[in-house]
Motif scaffolding. Structure first.
Motif, mmCIF file in Angstrom:
data_model
loop_
_atom_site.group_PDB
_atom_site.id
_atom_site.type_symbol
_atom_site.label_atom_id
_atom_site.label_comp_id
_atom_site.label_asym_id
_atom_site.label_seq_id
_atom_site.Cartn_x
_atom_site.Cartn_y
_atom_site.Cartn_z
ATOM 1 N N ASN A 1 55.457 -29.653 21.759
ATOM 2 C CA ASN A 1 55.683 -29.481 23.196
ATOM 3 C C ASN A 1 56.982 -30.134 23.650
ATOM 4 O OD1 ASN A 1 53.462 -27.936 23.824
ATOM 5 N ND2 ASN A 1 52.130 -29.697 24.139
ATOM 6 N N ASP A 2 57.245 -31.336 23.168
ATOM 7 C CA ASP A 2 58.510 -32.023 23.453
ATOM 8 C C ASP A 2 58.859 -32.037 24.943
ATOM 9 O OD1 ASP A 2 58.839 -32.599 20.810
ATOM 10 O OD2 ASP A 2 60.144 -30.888 20.405
ATOM 11 N N HIS A 3 57.883 -32.313 25.765
ATOM 12 C CA HIS A 3 58.115 -32.481 27.207
ATOM 13 C C HIS A 3 58.797 -31.252 27.834
ATOM 14 C CE1 HIS A 3 57.040 -36.687 26.635
ATOM 15 N NE2 HIS A 3 57.884 -36.728 25.627
ATOM 16 N N THR B 1 62.737 -25.634 33.581
ATOM 17 C CA THR B 1 61.755 -25.921 34.637
ATOM 18 C C THR B 1 62.322 -25.706 36.038
ATOM 19 O OG1 THR B 1 62.375 -28.259 34.431
ATOM 20 C CG2 THR B 1 60.349 -27.545 33.335
ATOM 21 N N THR C 1 49.259 -23.267 28.569
ATOM 22 C CA THR C 1 50.673 -23.577 28.779
ATOM 23 C C THR C 1 51.564 -22.508 28.181
ATOM 24 O OG1 THR C 1 50.307 -25.968 28.827
ATOM 25 C CG2 THR C 1 52.520 -25.222 28.257
ATOM 26 N N HIS D 1 57.931 -29.447 30.173
ATOM 27 C CA HIS D 1 57.861 -29.425 31.632
ATOM 28 C C HIS D 1 58.819 -30.436 32.273
ATOM 29 C CE1 HIS D 1 54.678 -26.518 32.238
ATOM 30 N NE2 HIS D 1 53.972 -27.096 31.275
ATOM 31 N N HIS D 2 59.501 -31.211 31.434
ATOM 32 C CA HIS D 2 60.484 -32.159 31.942
ATOM 33 C C HIS D 2 61.909 -31.761 31.572
ATOM 34 C CE1 HIS D 2 56.710 -34.603 31.471
ATOM 35 N NE2 HIS D 2 57.027 -34.898 32.718
ATOM 36 N N ASN D 3 62.059 -30.627 30.920
ATOM 37 C CA ASN D 3 63.374 -30.146 30.503
ATOM 38 C C ASN D 3 64.005 -29.379 31.669
ATOM 39 O OD1 ASN D 3 65.527 -28.654 29.380
ATOM 40 N ND2 ASN D 3 64.585 -28.757 27.349
#
Length: 587
Positions: free
Chosen positions: A215-217, A225, A522, A219-221
């Motif tokens: 997943n490697d964040h 996003t 997701t 939703h924070h990239n």
């Protein structure tokens, strides 16, 4: 090199390639030579070459205005030679001696003499004035003066370069006028090669990871996003589609880059659609490599990616060029109605009928594909046989759009909108096709007061351009990668109806093993809350599911499985019951 350095280097190379590509419209001049322009014009329009060849060299963004001025100058010459001049019309009116009743067919024929074309066009525009009661002669004179412009427009269309031909001619002339150094193939290799190299370098860190989904964040990239990097991509994609469909002449230098490739494949010059097809295919190749690296631990994803790329290269890009070279209708054999919405247009049917046995085969293949092939294959394999293994739109979404797949809205409200919109598009496509077939059979363009040409034009703009192009691809960075497939594709709606009510395909779930991690939801690009089904052990038979299998690939517990079995037990509503006695299975 460190992973961050490699990513920055790859991105830098890609941005440089894109910048050079688009800068060709601003920094590279287009110029014209009389012999080059003459070779493109009909014999009757050879005089236009002398005017065009005098235009000063200018960048692509300035040249359309200069060419239109040249066209207007040329058409003025045509009107002076073949049309009706103000003085001539004044003399004609004076001969009527202020008596409107003297205006009739014989008066027009007498005045224009042997010029049958001018006589016919003048009467077409003014016959309604014959025998009409006029309050005074000035009213009659004003009316006949108002029609002068229409007559001269007809003259320009016949002898000059009418408005209906000018857009196409602007693009053709500008592509020919592009500098020779762009047409050698070297600059195409450098620009597109640099873009591909940048992409591959950017993917090296992904290869260094162990197989499996990370997943490697995501939703924070910021680039994935809906933040400023994604918004820039969104604007560039939408802008490109607008220029591609409506202002392709500004891309004349870019089109000229592919001249050698187009001539070798189709035997003719490149146009905006050849450029688009090439870039589409190249983007799928580059991002398909990323897809195979990312999912290298899953054979299903590997084979599926190879499949969509093969069908894009062989059927969507190469085959139409070969058919064009053979002077046959350019048809993508895997594209079925109603996705190929123009398949039953009268001019398309005429093309097939006029090309002998092979033309009849192409037409018959298209009919069999949508009427028999689509429902039969969907019965056995679900939508996935087409949407995830064959379709070029789906292939682009799966490869280029993969970084944005988690942005697909999973809410119930979105699902309701999706069902209404996509099935409305299907109804619209059926309605339009019925009107068009009526026109083709009867020769009458109107049915129930509705003009079939207006219907097809409306569909082409809103569905063909807005939905399938600008929104369908341009909105990847803000709405996920399957916007077109979810909300706009009429073929997806058709496939979905078969899959939902008469198919062997389903995704089975093992609710007892689900740990509610949410990976499946997701990564679902079709906006399905897969976890909701998995928690209940309920089979997924949603009509929107394209069977991409990513939900199964990212599940850490093996809860999800794609299956083609008998229809019995396919729909298992409420399989898990929760009550005072605990959890039981509804078998």
């Amino acid at each position: 090199m460190k992973n961050d350095t490699l990513k920055k280097l790859g991105l830098t190379l890609f941005v440089i390639a894109v910048t050079v590509f688009f800068s060709l419209s601003f920094i590279v001049d287009i110029s014209f030579k009389d012999k080059d322009v003459s070779s493109l014009l009909e014999e009757k329009n050879k005089g236009l070459a002398n005017i065009v060849s005098t235009i000063d060299p200018a960048p692509a963004y300035q040249m359309p205005g200069a060419l239109r001025n040249a066209f207007n100058q040329y058409n003025e010459v045509i009107v002076n030679e073949y049309g009706i001049k103000d003085d001539e019309l004044k003399n004609f009116i004076e001969k009527l001696d202020s008596d409107a009743s003297k205006f009739d067919t014989s008066a027009v024929q007498s005045f224009f003499g042997k010029d049958d074309f001018l006589t016919t066009k003048f009467l077409e525009n003014t016959s309604w004035m014959i025998g009409r009661d006029w309050q005074n002669f000035d009213q009659f004179k004003n009316s006949i003066n108002d029609k002068l412009q229409n007559v001269n427009k007809a003259v320009v269309s016949e002898y000059g370069l009418g408005a209906e031909k000018q857009d196409a001619m602007v693009l053709i002339l500008m592509t020919v006028g592009a500098p020779d150094f762009l047409k050698t193939g070297l600059w195409a290799f450098l620009i597109f090669g640099l873009a591909v190299a940048g992409g591959f370098i950017h993917f090296i860190p992904l290869w260094r990871k162990k197989p499996g989904i990370h997943n490697d964040h995501i939703h924070h990239n910021k680039s994935q996003t809906r933040q400023w990097p994604a918004i820039i991509v969104f604007v560039c994609l939408v802008g490109f589609y607008i220029f591609l469909y409506h202002y392709p002449h500004y891309l004349a230098n870019q089109i000229a880059l592919l001249k050698p490739l187009s001539e070798n494949m189709s035997g003719g010059a490149a146009n905006q659609w050849f450029l688009y097809g090439f870039m589409y295919t190249l983007a799928m190749f580059t991002m398909g490599a990323r897809m195979m690296i990312k999912y290298r631990g899953n054979m299903y994803q590997q084979v599926r990616t190879v499949s969509v790329f093969f069908f894009q290269v062989a059927f969507a890009f190469t085959l139409p060029q070969i058919l064009t070279r053979m002077q046959l209708p350019a048809y993508d054999l895997k594209s079925a109605w109603p996705l190929e919405y123009s398949f039953f247009f009268d001019y398309r049917i005429d093309e097939y009928m006029q090309n002998g046995s092979l033309g009849l085969f192409l037409f018959g293949w298209g009919v069999v594909l949508f009427a028999i092939g689509v429902p039969l294959l969907t019965y056995f394999y679900g939508k996935r046989w087409y949407c995830s293994w064959v379709c070029g739109c789906g292939g682009l979404a799966e490869t280029v759009g993969d970084p944005y797949r988690h942005l697909s809205d999973k809410s119930l409200g979105s699902w309701k909108i999706e069902r209404w919109v996509v099935h409305s598009v299907l109804v619209f496509a059926v309605f339009m096709t019925a009107w068009v077939l009526y026109t083709a059979i009867s020769g009458d363009s109107e049915l129930l007061g509705i003009n079939s040409y207006s219907v097809r034009s409306t569909y082409g703009f809103f569905i063909g351009f807005v939905f399938a192009g600008a929104v369908g691809t341009g909105f990847y960075p803000v709405m996920g990668n399957r916007v077109w497939c979810r909300f706009g594709c009429p073929l997806a709606a058709y496939l979905g109806l078969v899959q939902r009510f008469k198919s062997r395909f389903r995704i089975t779930t093992n609710g007892g093993q689900c740990i509610s991690c949410g990976n499946c939801s997701t990564y679902c690009e079709m906006g399905i809350d897969v976890r909701w089904y998995a928690q209940r052990g309920q089979n997924i038979v949603r009509s929107s599911c394209v069977g991409c299998g990513v939900c199964s690939a990212v599940c850490p517990r093996g809860v999800l499985k794609l299956e083609n079995k008998t229809e019995d037990g396919r729909i298992n509503d409420n399989p898990i019951l929760i009550g005072r006695e605990g959890v039981t299975l509804n078998l």
